[in-house]
Design an enzyme around this catalytic site. Structure first.
Site, PDB file in Angstrom:
ATOM      1  N   GLY A 262       0.752  -1.196  -0.015  1.00 24.38           N
ATOM      2  CA  GLY A 262       0.029   0.062   0.138  1.00 24.38           C
ATOM      3  C   GLY A 262       0.928   1.236  -0.146  1.00 24.38           C
ATOM      4  N   GLU A 296       4.017  -6.536   1.715  1.00 25.76           N
ATOM      5  CA  GLU A 296       3.695  -7.088   0.185  1.00 25.76           C
ATOM      6  C   GLU A 296       3.706  -5.706  -0.516  1.00 25.76           C
ATOM      7  OE1 GLU A 296      -0.465  -8.428   1.204  1.00 25.76           O
ATOM      8  OE2 GLU A 296       0.230 -10.100   2.530  1.00 25.76           O
ATOM      9  N   PRO A 297       4.791  -5.275  -0.915  1.00 21.94           N
ATOM     10  CA  PRO A 297       4.711  -3.892  -1.788  1.00 21.94           C
ATOM     11  C   PRO A 297       4.652  -4.189  -3.118  1.00 21.94           C
ATOM     12  CG  PRO A 297       6.914  -4.494  -1.111  1.00 21.94           C
ATOM     13  CD  PRO A 297       6.167  -5.376  -0.278  1.00 21.94           C
ATOM     14  N   ARG A 299       2.905  -1.262  -5.795  1.00 24.42           N
ATOM     15  CA  ARG A 299       3.276  -0.127  -6.536  1.00 24.42           C
ATOM     16  C   ARG A 299       4.866   0.763  -6.190  1.00 24.42           C
ATOM     17  NH1 ARG A 299      -1.420   3.103  -7.727  1.00 24.42           N
ATOM     18  NH2 ARG A 299      -2.333   2.093  -6.100  1.00 24.42           N
ATOM     19  N   TYR A 339      -9.621   5.474 -11.842  1.00 25.97           N
ATOM     20  CA  TYR A 339      -9.610   5.898 -10.374  1.00 25.97           C
ATOM     21  C   TYR A 339      -9.399   7.774 -10.403  1.00 25.97           C
ATOM     22  CZ  TYR A 339      -7.823   1.320  -9.897  1.00 25.97           C
ATOM     23  OH  TYR A 339      -7.674  -0.017 -10.158  1.00 25.97           O
ATOM     24  N   CYS A 367     -13.363   5.091 -28.121  1.00 28.75           N
ATOM     25  CA  CYS A 367     -14.724   5.754 -28.195  1.00 28.75           C
ATOM     26  C   CYS A 367     -15.351   5.990 -26.911  1.00 28.75           C
ATOM     27  CB  CYS A 367     -15.230   4.966 -29.410  1.00 28.75           C
ATOM     28  SG  CYS A 367     -14.639   5.155 -30.881  1.00 28.75           S
ATOM     29  N   GLU A 368     -14.744   6.653 -26.032  1.00 25.48           N
ATOM     30  CA  GLU A 368     -15.678   7.038 -24.921  1.00 25.48           C
ATOM     31  C   GLU A 368     -14.802   8.108 -24.154  1.00 25.48           C
ATOM     32  OE1 GLU A 368     -15.882   4.438 -21.237  1.00 25.48           O
ATOM     33  OE2 GLU A 368     -15.684   2.817 -22.936  1.00 25.48           O
ATOM     34  N   TYR A 396       0.212  -1.557 -12.010  1.00 25.51           N
ATOM     35  CA  TYR A 396      -1.052  -1.439 -12.501  1.00 25.51           C
ATOM     36  C   TYR A 396      -1.221  -0.779 -13.792  1.00 25.51           C
ATOM     37  CZ  TYR A 396      -1.346  -2.796  -7.394  1.00 25.51           C
ATOM     38  OH  TYR A 396      -1.153  -3.315  -6.320  1.00 25.51           O
TER      39      TYR A 396
HETATM   40  N1  LLP Z   1      -1.299  -6.920  -0.683  1.00 26.30           N
HETATM   41  C1  LLP Z   1      -2.891  -7.175  -0.788  1.00 26.30           C
HETATM   42  C2  LLP Z   1      -3.210  -8.144  -0.345  1.00 26.30           C
HETATM   43  C3  LLP Z   1      -3.184  -6.205  -1.884  1.00 26.30           C
HETATM   44  O1  LLP Z   1      -4.727  -6.350  -2.187  1.00 26.30           O
HETATM   45  C4  LLP Z   1      -2.525  -5.271  -2.691  1.00 26.30           C
HETATM   46  C5  LLP Z   1      -2.879  -4.511  -3.632  1.00 26.30           C
HETATM   47  C6  LLP Z   1      -0.973  -5.351  -2.352  1.00 26.30           C
HETATM   48  C7  LLP Z   1      -0.506  -6.121  -1.437  1.00 26.30           C
HETATM   49  C8  LLP Z   1      -0.254  -4.208  -2.919  1.00 26.30           C
HETATM   50  O2  LLP Z   1      -0.583  -3.092  -2.867  1.00 26.30           O
HETATM   51  P1  LLP Z   1       0.483  -1.945  -3.398  1.00 26.30           P
HETATM   52  O3  LLP Z   1       1.739  -1.946  -2.546  1.00 26.30           O
HETATM   53  O4  LLP Z   1       0.752  -2.166  -4.716  1.00 26.30           O
HETATM   54  O5  LLP Z   1      -0.298  -0.676  -3.121  1.00 26.30           O
HETATM   55  N2  LLP Z   1      -5.179  -1.219  -9.400  1.00 26.30           N
HETATM   56  C9  LLP Z   1      -5.038  -0.045  -8.434  1.00 26.30           C
HETATM   57  C10 LLP Z   1      -4.430  -0.681  -7.051  1.00 26.30           C
HETATM   58  C11 LLP Z   1      -5.097  -1.812  -6.863  1.00 26.30           C
HETATM   59  C12 LLP Z   1      -4.285  -2.327  -5.411  1.00 26.30           C
HETATM   60  C13 LLP Z   1      -4.865  -3.796  -4.822  1.00 26.30           C
HETATM   61  N3  LLP Z   1      -4.288  -4.587  -3.948  1.00 26.30           N
HETATM   62  C14 LLP Z   1      -4.368   1.161  -8.888  1.00 26.30           C
HETATM   63  O6  LLP Z   1      -4.098   1.128 -10.208  1.00 26.30           O
HETATM   64  O7  LLP Z   1      -4.336   2.307  -8.316  1.00 26.30           O
END
Ligand code: LLP
Length: 440
Positions: A262, A296-297, A299, A339, A367-368, A396
């Site tokens: 996150g 769990e990184p 992004r 988003y 086309c949107e 993503y």
């Molecule tokens: N762990 C779990 C259980 C998750 O559901 C996620 C992301 C992560 C780790 C990794 O999160 P991060 O470190 O990447 O923030 N498509 C969206 C983001 C969806 C994230 C879903 N879960 C976007 O483009 O902003």
């Protein structure tokens, strides 16, 4: 719908965007480069739209993360969230750096294994794992399965017993904390579909320790994505630490705390949480609990390392507005449409980048109206064929692309120093219907 927290941050200039991304540089002759490779050269040889990732930046970010955790004295292990960018080249690079993986589907588990990530370093997350997926996880004997409900726990127990296996289980707890992020990517509030309610955690852990085929080994949480403030982490980890103590008082073994992912990135160059700050929050919550910390990184690791390179098809004036129409579209990068995400957009040509700017909407050909990358963006005049790089597209991006409007999947390139490799060929149109069957 809640707005993203950075909506009021003023737009940085083109020069400011480039300066804040060390793997990108503007050269008078070569234009925008990634590491030592001019992006224009890649466009000449591979065409556009093309995703381009910096291997150097990815390694540097992984090492910065592990360095910060080590400096804080933590026994912490990153499990890269494969969903952010599941390309085998990205997974292999991170595996070589020592990363584990966080997967959410059979496909991601198989990808992680195909990239050589040891099963013992794989964590399986997700609110709905099918019986087949749980069987695969047990067959592979992965390190940890994060269960999100009592229903799933009981299903897993039955499957493990039938396979004569023991599932190492980590219940994911929903701490009921608002991560202050976009509504669609917030996961840690009581009303979100994720995790086990905090108040039910102790009873569920006790049940897990009694169930055959199940060994509960720790507690997990994940409160959302693109989090730009440490306060929600502090609140969530505080609750998890409280839970660990309560479980141990009841005689349970808790070896692992999985802090989820996150951590946000400064798409707009806005101030955000530092690695040291996050490490400090983890340490403050868990340092005297003698737990192994999992992370769990997604992004944070890959987002800033990638760009989506696109060409201008044409620039159109309509009702006094300027539209810069690109050959990339929402089917490639859906984040702005989905988003309202803000991504920096930078001209690749040095002369283009130095030109006087005026507001324009940057759009794709789909086309949107949601096929809009930016509104009122201050950009120079960009004629047909001009190249632009859409920044911070490493996470993503490609993974969320679709063939909408019968648009083939874009090519992907990995840059490493002065070398670059096409890591995914542009999909040929014929592949779009190769698996379609027309009844006689
Ligand atoms: N762990 C779990 C259980 C998750 O559901 C996620 C992301 C992560 C780790 C990794 O999160 P991060 O470190 O990447 O923030 N498509 C969206 C983001 C969806 C994230 C879903 N879960 C976007 O483009 O902003």
């Amino acid at each position: 719908m809640a707005a993203a927290p950075d909506d009021n941050t003023p737009d940085p200039s083109i020069a400011e965007l480039i300066a804040a991304r060390p793997h990108l540089r503007m050269h008078a002759m070569d234009g925008l480069t990634m590491e030592d490779v001019p992006l224009g050269r890649i466009a000449d040889e591979v065409g556009t739209p093309t995703w381009i990732y910096s291997a150097g930046a990815l390694r540097a970010r992984y090492r910065a993360l592990t360095g910060a955790l080590k400096d804080a004295g933590l026994d912490a292990h990153p499990h890269y969230a494969v969903k952010a960018n599941d390309h085998l080249a990205i997974l292999s690079l991170l595996r070589r750096e020592g990363a584990g993986a966080d997967v959410v589907s059979e496909g991601e588990l198989l990808r992680a294994r195909a990239a050589g990530i040891p099963a013992s370093r794989i964590v399986y997350s997700g609110v709905g794992k099918s019986e087949r997926e749980l069987r695969l996880a047990l067959t592979e004997d992965i390190g940890q399965i994060n269960v999100e409900s009592g229903e799933e726990l009981r299903m897993l127990s039955a499957i493990a017993v039938s396979m004569d296996r023991i599932a190492r289980v980590v219940p994911r707890i929903n701490p009921d904390v608002d991560a202050g992020t976009h509504e669609k990517i917030s996961t840690g509030r009581a009303r979100d579909k994720f995790g086990i309610p905090f108040d039910e955690a102790i009873a569920l852990y006790a049940e897990a320790s009694r169930l055959p085929g199940i060994e509960p080994v720790g507690i997990a949480t994940h409160i959302g994505s693109q989090i730009m403030d440490l306060a929600p982490y502090r609140a969530a980890f505080g609750r998890i630490a409280e839970l660990v103590r309560a479980l141990r008082e009841k005689g349970h073994t808790v070896r692992v705390v999985d802090c989820g992912g996150g951590l946000g990135i400064p798409y707009r160059n806005q101030p955000g949480p530092s690695l040291a700050g996050l490490a400090g929050v983890i340490k403050a919550a868990f340092h005297n609990l003698d737990v192994r910390v999992a992370l769990e990184p997604g992004r944070w690791l890959v987002g800033p390392t990638g760009v989506l390179l696109a060409s201008v098809i044409l620039q159109k004036q309509a009702s006094g507005a300027r539209f810069v129409v690109l050959d990339a579209a929402m089917n490639d990068l859906v984040r702005p449409a989905m988003y309202d995400a803000w991504h920096g957009i930078v001209p690749v040509g040095s002369a283009d980048a130095a030109g006087p700017v005026s507001p324009g909407d940057v759009v794709g050909p789909v086309c949107e109206s949601s096929d809009t990358f930016a509104r009122g963006r201050l950009l120079p005049d960009l004629g047909p064929g001009a190249l632009v790089a859409i920044l911070d597209a490493g996470a993503y991006g490609s993974v969320m692309s679709s063939p909408y409007n019968a648009r083939p999947r874009a090519a992907e390139v990995l840059v490493d120093g002065s070398d670059w490799t096409v890591i995914r060929a542009r999909q040929p149109h014929s592949a779009l219907w190769a698996d379609e069957i027309v009844p006689a």
